[in-house]
Design a protein around this motif. Structure first.
Motif, PDB file in Angstrom:
ATOM      1  N   TYR A 208      16.891 -27.964 -25.774  1.00  0.00           N
ATOM      2  CA  TYR A 208      16.421 -27.776 -24.395  1.00  0.00           C
ATOM      3  C   TYR A 208      15.199 -26.860 -24.405  1.00  0.00           C
ATOM      4  N   PRO A 209      14.178 -27.130 -23.594  1.00  0.00           N
ATOM      5  CA  PRO A 209      14.071 -28.290 -22.708  1.00  0.00           C
ATOM      6  C   PRO A 209      13.944 -29.592 -23.493  1.00  0.00           C
ATOM      7  N   VAL A 210      14.361 -30.698 -22.886  1.00  0.00           N
ATOM      8  CA  VAL A 210      14.283 -31.996 -23.544  1.00  0.00           C
ATOM      9  C   VAL A 210      12.817 -32.277 -23.857  1.00  0.00           C
ATOM     10  N   ARG A 211      12.506 -32.536 -25.107  1.00  0.00           N
ATOM     11  CA  ARG A 211      11.114 -32.666 -25.510  1.00  0.00           C
ATOM     12  C   ARG A 211      10.984 -33.696 -26.628  1.00  0.00           C
ATOM     13  N   CYS A 212       9.761 -34.096 -26.855  1.00  0.00           N
ATOM     14  CA  CYS A 212       9.436 -35.006 -27.945  1.00  0.00           C
ATOM     15  C   CYS A 212       8.081 -34.588 -28.502  1.00  0.00           C
ATOM     16  N   CYS A 213       8.031 -34.380 -29.813  1.00  0.00           N
ATOM     17  CA  CYS A 213       6.791 -33.929 -30.463  1.00  0.00           C
ATOM     18  C   CYS A 213       6.270 -32.648 -29.811  1.00  0.00           C
ATOM     19  N   GLN A 214       7.184 -31.736 -29.509  1.00  0.00           N
ATOM     20  CA  GLN A 214       6.888 -30.419 -28.940  1.00  0.00           C
ATOM     21  C   GLN A 214       6.348 -30.478 -27.512  1.00  0.00           C
ATOM     22  N   GLN A 215       6.435 -31.636 -26.866  1.00  0.00           N
ATOM     23  CA  GLN A 215       5.987 -31.769 -25.480  1.00  0.00           C
ATOM     24  C   GLN A 215       7.204 -32.024 -24.584  1.00  0.00           C
ATOM     25  N   PRO A 216       7.452 -31.170 -23.594  1.00  0.00           N
ATOM     26  CA  PRO A 216       8.602 -31.376 -22.704  1.00  0.00           C
ATOM     27  C   PRO A 216       8.501 -32.708 -21.965  1.00  0.00           C
ATOM     28  N   LEU A 217       9.631 -33.373 -21.820  1.00  0.00           N
ATOM     29  CA  LEU A 217       9.664 -34.612 -21.059  1.00  0.00           C
ATOM     30  C   LEU A 217       9.760 -34.282 -19.573  1.00  0.00           C
ATOM     31  N   PRO A 218       8.971 -34.912 -18.718  1.00  0.00           N
ATOM     32  CA  PRO A 218       9.038 -34.631 -17.280  1.00  0.00           C
ATOM     33  C   PRO A 218      10.421 -34.961 -16.722  1.00  0.00           C
ATOM     34  N   VAL A 219      11.102 -33.947 -16.240  1.00  0.00           N
ATOM     35  CA  VAL A 219      12.469 -34.124 -15.752  1.00  0.00           C
ATOM     36  C   VAL A 219      12.516 -35.125 -14.602  1.00  0.00           C
ATOM     37  N   ALA A 220      11.545 -35.038 -13.699  1.00  0.00           N
ATOM     38  CA  ALA A 220      11.547 -35.938 -12.533  1.00  0.00           C
ATOM     39  C   ALA A 220      11.414 -37.396 -12.944  1.00  0.00           C
ATOM     40  N   ASP A 221      10.843 -37.650 -14.128  1.00  0.00           N
ATOM     41  CA  ASP A 221      10.642 -39.027 -14.575  1.00  0.00           C
ATOM     42  C   ASP A 221      11.885 -39.608 -15.224  1.00  0.00           C
ATOM     43  N   PHE A 222      12.612 -38.802 -16.036  1.00  0.00           N
ATOM     44  CA  PHE A 222      13.765 -39.369 -16.726  1.00  0.00           C
ATOM     45  C   PHE A 222      15.092 -39.151 -15.997  1.00  0.00           C
ATOM     46  N   LEU A 223      15.115 -38.256 -15.013  1.00  0.00           N
ATOM     47  CA  LEU A 223      16.368 -37.982 -14.316  1.00  0.00           C
ATOM     48  C   LEU A 223      16.952 -39.223 -13.630  1.00  0.00           C
ATOM     49  N   PRO A 224      16.138 -40.080 -12.973  1.00  0.00           N
ATOM     50  CA  PRO A 224      16.710 -41.269 -12.320  1.00  0.00           C
ATOM     51  C   PRO A 224      17.339 -42.263 -13.296  1.00  0.00           C
ATOM     52  N   LEU A 225      17.009 -42.177 -14.591  1.00  0.00           N
ATOM     53  CA  LEU A 225      17.563 -43.110 -15.563  1.00  0.00           C
ATOM     54  C   LEU A 225      18.926 -42.688 -16.077  1.00  0.00           C
ATOM     55  N   LEU A 226      19.383 -41.489 -15.693  1.00  0.00           N
ATOM     56  CA  LEU A 226      20.661 -40.976 -16.183  1.00  0.00           C
ATOM     57  C   LEU A 226      21.808 -41.393 -15.279  1.00  0.00           C
ATOM     58  N   PRO A 227      23.017 -41.563 -15.857  1.00  0.00           N
ATOM     59  CA  PRO A 227      24.195 -41.783 -15.005  1.00  0.00           C
ATOM     60  C   PRO A 227      24.394 -40.589 -14.080  1.00  0.00           C
ATOM     61  N   SER A 228      25.013 -40.824 -12.947  1.00  0.00           N
ATOM     62  CA  SER A 228      25.135 -39.769 -11.929  1.00  0.00           C
ATOM     63  C   SER A 228      25.873 -38.546 -12.456  1.00  0.00           C
ATOM     64  N   ASP A 229      26.940 -38.755 -13.257  1.00  0.00           N
ATOM     65  CA  ASP A 229      27.694 -37.604 -13.753  1.00  0.00           C
ATOM     66  C   ASP A 229      26.872 -36.791 -14.757  1.00  0.00           C
ATOM     67  N   LEU A 230      26.123 -37.464 -15.633  1.00  0.00           N
ATOM     68  CA  LEU A 230      25.277 -36.745 -16.583  1.00  0.00           C
ATOM     69  C   LEU A 230      24.117 -36.071 -15.865  1.00  0.00           C
TER      70      LEU A 230
END
Length: 440
Positions: A205-227
């Motif tokens: 944490y924070p969720v990142r790839c290649c040392q760059q944080p992933l935009p939370v607002a972009d990937f949050l809708p792809l997650l199941p509601s409980d996660l």
């Protein structure tokens, strides 16, 4: 019985046969008790029995024909849906092979036809709603390049005998995937797995790839509601400085309760335990705060083991290889010997034995065990050359990863992998794919 029947025709004939069988059974029932039990059957009774058997055989044949006809009609009606499912299955298999090639560092195969079609098309949200006798379903329709909008998506998709907007169908594969800022591609399953791991391991944490944080607002809708809800809770926890976090002292609960910043107060956990926000122990009305027992025990253990405390976040760290220049997960750089900020003290920068061990590790990881066994004298020379180089420059400011065939233990998370590891060309650290991309 060779004539091709429709289902209504079969039902009508089956009803006639069933009524004839019923008439024969009623006639036989009316004659029971009127003859002796040992009396022989009359020619008429034998004829009725023979006729009843023939009628029952014909009825069974009609029922089998009706079942076969229903399967045939179902296949004809569901052809488009079955084709779509077959295309999805083939596309997923091709994606899997491409992912394996990517993980191994090989060239990614050229996208197959199923992959290209699935990349741009949408499917009907409910196949059953379109499975009618007029066959208003096409399954998958490839987009016309002239119908692309500015985002590279089809502006609309036309279906047989009807116009359905792309918005009426299931989300496309592109909407179910995520492109990281570094241009790495994540399918929805891998993204969910990574986010779920980040809620259990703060080093991710924070969720990142290649040392760059992933935009939370972009990937949050792809997650199941409980996660999604769990991730937001853990985000609030990880965003709180470690020294300010309050956890329920009830060891069977340990729920995060918020920050200790602010005035002293009592917090009641959902399990019913009351907690003092100042000392983080159980509430103690009208009594002075005492040092947290668990904190005292950890500090005592750290002192015995020679561990150091980060001056930035006060996390306890352990040096197991390399020099005394420490970089904490909070990004604070400090001296492992005295805990002063880096280059603000007069402590030596390394221990000779530790430096030798690190040089040996680097050479071993770079050239392998076979080379070390085949030419031990060359291996020793390389170790001492590397040790001299580390005295001048021991920092790895930017990892450069290459694929290394063969399994082993990840030096970061200590997971064992069978097929391959990633090796940094600078510091020669061997790590798993996740650590190379999402942790380091």
């Amino acid at each position: 019985m060779n004539t091709r029947y429709s289902v209504p025709d079969i039902d009508a004939e089956a009803l006639a046969l069933a009524l004839s069988i019923l008439d024969i059974e009623e006639l036989e029932g009316s004659r029971k008790g009127k003859l002796r039990e040992d009396a022989c059957l009359t020619d008429e009774e034998i004829a009725f029995n023979f006729q009843a058997e023939n009628l029952k055989a014909s009825l069974a044949e009609l029922q089998d024909r009706k079942f076969a006809l229903s399967i045939d009609e179902a296949l004809q009606t569901d052809t488009a849906a079955l084709s779509a499912l077959s295309l999805i299955n083939q596309g997923e298999q091709d994606d899997h092979l491409s992912a394996i090639a990517l993980e191994r560092g090989d060239d990614v195969p050229t996208p197959t036809h199923p992959q290209e079609v699935l990349e741009w098309t949408r499917f009907l949200s409910e196949f059953g709603s379109t499975m009618s006798s007029n066959n208003d379903i096409t399954g998958v329709v490839e987009p016309d390049p002239d119908e692309m909008d500015d985002f590279g998506e089809p502006s609309h998709i036309s279906y047989h005998r009807g116009q359905l907007s792309a918005r009426d169908g299931m989300p496309s594969r592109r909407s179910q995937s995520f492109n990281a800022p570094c241009s790495h591609f994540y399918c929805r399953g891998c993204l969910v797995n990574l986010v779920e791991a980040s809620t259990k391991d703060e080093t991710l944490y924070p969720v990142r790839c290649c040392q760059q944080p992933l935009p939370v607002a972009d990937f949050l809708p792809l997650l199941p509601s409980d996660l999604r809800s769990h991730f937001q809770d853990k985000s609030a926890e990880f965003a709180t400085p470690p020294t300010s976090r309050i956890y329920c002292p009830n060891q069977t609960c340990s729920e995060f309760l918020g920050s200790s910043s602010g005035h002293k107060s009592e917090i009641t956990c959902a399990c019913g335990t009351r907690v003092c926000s100042a000392c983080k122990n159980r509430a103690h009305s009208h009594e002075d705060c005492a040092e947290n027992v668990q904190t005292s025990a950890v500090k005592s253990l750290a002192s015995q083991m020679g561990w150091q405390t980060c001056p930035g976040c006060h996390a306890i760290v352990e040096l197991w290889q390399g020099c005394y220049h420490m970089t904490c997960r909070c990004s604070t750089q400090f001296c492992y010997l005295c805990a002063a900020l880096w280059k603000t003290c007069d402590c030596r920068q390394w221990d000779d034995q530790r430096l030798l061990d690190d040089a040996e590790r680097r050479v071993y990881n770079e050239f392998g065990a076979r080379e070390a066994a085949a030419r031990p004298e060359v291996f020793v020379d390389r170790v001492y050359q590397r040790m001299a180089a580390l005295e001048e420059n021991h920092e790895c400011l930017a990892h450069r990863w290459v694929y290394r065939s063969g399994g082993g233990c990840c030096e970061e998370c200590h997971d064992n992998l069978r097929n391959f590891l990633m090796r940094c060309r600078h510091c020669q650290v061997l790590v798993c794919r996740r650590c190379s991309v999402n942790r380091l």
